[in-house]
Design an enzyme around this catalytic site. Structure first.
Site, mmCIF file in Angstrom:
data_model
loop_
_atom_site.group_PDB
_atom_site.id
_atom_site.type_symbol
_atom_site.label_atom_id
_atom_site.label_comp_id
_atom_site.label_asym_id
_atom_site.label_seq_id
_atom_site.Cartn_x
_atom_site.Cartn_y
_atom_site.Cartn_z
ATOM 1 N N HIS A 270 0.859 -1.199 0.000
ATOM 2 C CA HIS A 270 0.000 0.000 0.000
ATOM 3 C C HIS A 270 0.888 1.239 0.000
ATOM 4 C CE1 HIS A 270 -3.156 2.829 1.128
ATOM 5 N NE2 HIS A 270 -3.993 1.908 0.661
ATOM 6 N N ASP A 328 -7.931 -5.358 -0.736
ATOM 7 C CA ASP A 328 -8.321 -6.105 -1.944
ATOM 8 C C ASP A 328 -7.970 -7.584 -1.888
ATOM 9 O OD1 ASP A 328 -7.339 -3.115 -3.355
ATOM 10 O OD2 ASP A 328 -9.370 -3.901 -3.483
#
Ligand code: SDX
Length: 390
Positions: A270, A328
């Site tokens: 991320h 996700d």
């Protein structure tokens, strides 16, 4: 000091902005919506109440919630002419392409009532967007499978209504499983807003020029589609399918560590979180709940995902680069178990993120200091030079 950027009026781009909506502490793995932690909101609230919180800054009272819910319900239908719009798309077109087109087209239907300087019209545009996204998303899905569009129903909550628009057919209504509806509602909460991510920054930049809010949201959808951003839930499931079995995991771990391969573990890493994405923890729990409720606890991809996570979290490369599962990683397995095709995963992300986009757009438009965004560059081209003589 809340750790947010301080607004630098001299900085003419919206890349650095101040916002009171969402706070992320990437090192601690903390996410707050208007000061409330994501796990407490996911556990104790519902998506429509979160929409109210993100838009208005406070959780709604019972009265406020009832009024808000009724107003949203009254805007869930789209102009009947919108249905003609879909017939212009190839049936096998990606639903995200359809979303960009149809949502952008809303600006042609409501251009006369989106004076962004009028607070009333700003609020109506915001509510219309939140109300119509599930309807348009369900229509994109129905169109892709050749089934008739199903109208929204006012007797159902926001998420159950979306499920029935996707999975009912005229000859047989869809019976909403309450565990599935609650899980999808929680998934929407997890995806609602996330500070100045790529698609939200796109919406802010487009909105800073005074563009129509529906057109700005269409720009956000286009940006979200990328596999490095919202498209990662689709890419993560495709990756798990490709790995297929637990014994093939080491081969993919090694490939992800070899930068020349260009392969990355989808659903991992991320820009901001250098710790576990707090949403991924709630997502994993929700995944188990849905698989249990639908009697799919032996889903082979869940085993692959959990083993991949275990191995990666113990691997020096991922530990050193602080790469953890993000939202996700488990969402795709959950959405597929509910019945959505992979092509709809990012569409669902867009349905949920619409409230974040529109809340951030509204906050920016209402900021008296706001100017048009104008990111600057570092020029690395050729120095000034004379035009060559003939
Ligand atoms: C979302 O911004 C948001 O808030 C987005 C989002 C939201 O809610 O809006 O949270 C939603 O977009 C989540 C992210 C979904 N994307 C993916 O899961 C795709 C796979 N992940 C990546 O491609 C990647 O992690 C990014 C794009 C998310 C971040 O990429 P960066 O900016 O390169 O990450 P980084 O600088 O922290 O990377 C550090 C290192 C780099 O190697 P070095 O340059 O240090 O040698 O780790 C490597 C990267 O190459 N790396 C990975 C990796 N992610 C980063 N290596 C293998 N697999 C990965 N997934």
């Amino acid at each position: 000091d809340t750790g947010c950027f301080t607004y630098d009026p001299g900085f003419t781009s919206t890349a650095n902005c101040s916002s009171g909506i969402t706070f992320i502490d990437g090192d601690k793995g903390e996410l707050l919506y208007r000061g409330y932690s994501i796990d407490e909101l996911a556990e104790n609230s519902n998506f429509l109440a979160i929409c109210y919180l993100l838009l208005h800054g406070e959780l709604p009272t019972n009265e406020e919630f009832k009024t808000f819910r009724n107003t949203i319900s009254r805007h869930t239908m789209v102009h009947e002419q919108m249905t003609k719009f879909f017939t212009g798309f190839r049936r096998d077109g990606h639903p995200m392409a359809i979303m960009v087109g149809v949502v952008g087209a809303l600006s042609a239907f409501y251009h006369d009532s989106t004076d962004i300087n009028d607070p009333e019209q700003r609020q109506t545009a915001s509510y219309r967007m939140i109300a119509k996204m599930p309807t348009i998303a369900a229509m994109a899905y129905k169109y892709s499978i050749g089934q008739p569009f199903i109208y929204p129903r006012n007797d159902l909550d926001y998420t159950s209504n979306f499920l029935q628009m996707c999975f009912s057919v005229p000859c047989e209504p869809y019976i909403v499983n309450p565990v599935v509806a609650r899980a999808l509602d929680r998934i929407f909460i997890l995806h609602a807003d996330h500070e100045q991510n790529a698609s939200t920054s796109t919406v802010r930049l487009a909105g800073s020029s005074g563009a129509n809010p529906f057109a700005c949201i269409a720009a956000g959808i286009a940006c979200l589609w990328g596999p490095a951003h919202g498209g990662a839930n689709e890419a993560a499931l495709n990756m798990l399918e490709e790995i297929g079995t637990v014994d093939r995991i080491p081969e993919y771990i090694e490939k992800a560590k070899d930068k020349s391969s260009g392969f990355r573990l989808m659903g991992f890493g991320h820009r901001v979180y250098k710790n576990y994405d707090p949403r991924a923890k709630v997502m994993q729990k929700t995944c188990h709940e849905v698989l249990d409720a639908l009697d799919k606890r032996n889903e082979p991809l869940l085993k692959v995902a959990m083993e991949l996570e275990r191995i990666a979290l113990e691997d020096e490369y991922f530990v050193q680069k602080k790469l953890y599962p993000n939202i996700d990683f488990y969402s795709g397995i959950t959405l597929r178990a509910i019945g959505f095709p992979v092509s709809m995963f990012t569409v669902l992300f867009a349905v949920a993120r619409t409230v974040g986009w529109i809340a951030q757009w509204k906050e920016m438009i209402e900021d008296p200091e706001q100017k048009i965004g104008r990111p600057r560059q570092l020029y690395i081209g050729p120095p000034r030079r004379p035009f060559p003589k003939a």
